[in-house]
Write a protein that holds these residues in place. Sequence first.
Motif, short mmCIF file in Angstrom:
data_model
loop_
_atom_site.label_atom_id
_atom_site.label_comp_id
_atom_site.label_asym_id
_atom_site.label_seq_id
_atom_site.Cartn_x
_atom_site.Cartn_y
_atom_site.Cartn_z
N HIS A 67 -135.53 -8.30 -5.53
CA HIS A 67 -134.86 -9.25 -6.43
C HIS A 67 -133.54 -8.68 -6.94
O HIS A 67 -133.42 -7.49 -7.22
CB HIS A 67 -135.77 -9.57 -7.61
N THR A 68 -132.55 -9.55 -7.06
CA THR A 68 -131.27 -9.15 -7.63
C THR A 68 -130.71 -10.30 -8.46
O THR A 68 -130.92 -11.47 -8.14
CB THR A 68 -130.26 -8.78 -6.53
N ASP A 69 -130.02 -9.95 -9.53
CA ASP A 69 -129.31 -10.95 -10.34
C ASP A 69 -127.86 -11.09 -9.92
O ASP A 69 -127.12 -11.90 -10.49
CB ASP A 69 -129.37 -10.56 -11.83
N ASP A 70 -127.47 -10.32 -8.92
CA ASP A 70 -126.07 -10.35 -8.46
C ASP A 70 -126.01 -10.78 -7.00
O ASP A 70 -125.61 -10.00 -6.12
CB ASP A 70 -125.43 -8.98 -8.65
N VAL A 71 -126.41 -12.00 -6.71
CA VAL A 71 -126.35 -12.50 -5.34
C VAL A 71 -124.92 -12.54 -4.83
O VAL A 71 -124.66 -12.16 -3.68
CB VAL A 71 -127.04 -13.87 -5.23
#
Length: 531
Positions: free
Chosen positions: A416-420
């Motif tokens: 998971h990442t919040d910076d796609v």
Amino acid sequence: MVRHRAAARLIHGLAAAPLLPAGARSSLARRLRAGMVRAGWPAAESRAALAAVAAGVGPAARADLLAQEAADEIAEGRTPAHLTAAVEADLAEADRAYARGDGEAAARRLHRVLHTQFHRVIHFDQLGSPLVDDPAAFLAPLHGSAVGRALLTPRGRRQPAAPPPTDRPQRVLLLLNGSAHFVQAIRERYAAHPGVELRYVRLDDDPVAGPLIRASRRMTAEALLRDTEYGRQVEAWLRPHLDWADTVFVDWAVATAVMVGLVDPGDTRVVVRLHSYEAFGRWPNLIDFSRVDDVVFVSEHLRDFTLRVAPGLTGAHAPRTHVLCNAMDLAPFARPKDSAARFTLGLVGTSAVAKDPRWAVEVLRLLRATDERYRLLLVGGGIDTGLSRAARDYAAELEAELAELAPSGAVTRLGHTDDVPGVLTGVGVVLSSSVRESFHCAVVEGAASGAVPVVRDWPFFAGGEHGARTVFPADWVVGTPAEAAARVRAVTADEQVWRAAGEAAAKHAAATWDWSVNAQCFDSLLGIDGV
């Protein structure tokens, strides 16, 4: 444990013995099948034994036996071979209970039918769905039963929705139960709009609505029987909101939409947006669409499919239907892309079986057979193995394939990442490997970043009038892993070709799907003057 054919025949004979009480025969039948499965006998043989026993008990016991066996097969990660027989038997008993005035028993059996027939193992955690294969045949038992017809009978409303007010801001109630990802831009726009007074309510966070939204058995009973205590509790909670609002916008056509349909909205306008997975569940059979004014879909093919499975969306009492793409701010994705990204395939979102990342792995294998510069980046959490045995089985197969590629460094898993947007600067080709999608925002975001899209012709909708080929430019879409590999090779042949293809994709994405282009469509739908 049943280990020999003779033992299986012995228990089969005992279970079918007419002198045994029905309950004892049912119990032995279940032990028979469980033992045969553990002993490795073919599934067809154990099912044949079960069918013989089921034929020898009364209809209620037979319905319970078939329902339990269906549940057992689902727990093993399979679509029950006798699913239709189990559904028909339970519906027949529900109809008998309904006819004799035993609404509680009818609702209980109807709820079990809906839970069984629309279980996630059957429609979500495998790569196909009988609902897609033949919607009319799959739904015929439910829609032809007395309880099914009663469930789908429109309640209607006492008065039509009033037009938007002209002397004050329009009061918009935004209701949500689930992911808020797709309403963020909508919420921000109307919270700041001078012509709108916005009220935002998450039902799962509400101390009164939260328990109501999770009471699925009581919800089914109210939808069938009407005027239950549950319905009165929903009315008491929802009525003040309806009296305040000019328009109710329900995101996700799930339990929230069912609850709204249980209450006469008065002259308040009701808009429901359906994304994708709702169409494959029980919800279209529980929502009273005669109390909904507009249903919004995010693609034409989802509208086509949902109209085939939801009788309430056709006929005299049906709401208007619209297709509006998701609200997407694509500006953050326009960032410089390094030359090294050209040979990196990106698959964003891999937590569901429907995303079918194994298809993407096959594309990678074909590419690396001639050029080992290609690699695959998997972004997002892995398959949720806690959902079902079917999901665990798929995840295990995927893990085995990834393990083979691990030593060469051909696959990277980011999680998971919040910076796609930042991640996509390192992706040269964005994939859609799914068996079904309504729209696939990740592909649009990838295109906006300048990655070249390669989109599988989603099998659930391939061959229809609408599908991946009508959502996206035709040259983005491929039918097989071999076609995908060929497109990747062509668009990455050299850096100039790759960059030109990426720039064209980014330009198309911004001009077609950015919120700056589509916000006015939502204004028009809601009857709100633009800003």
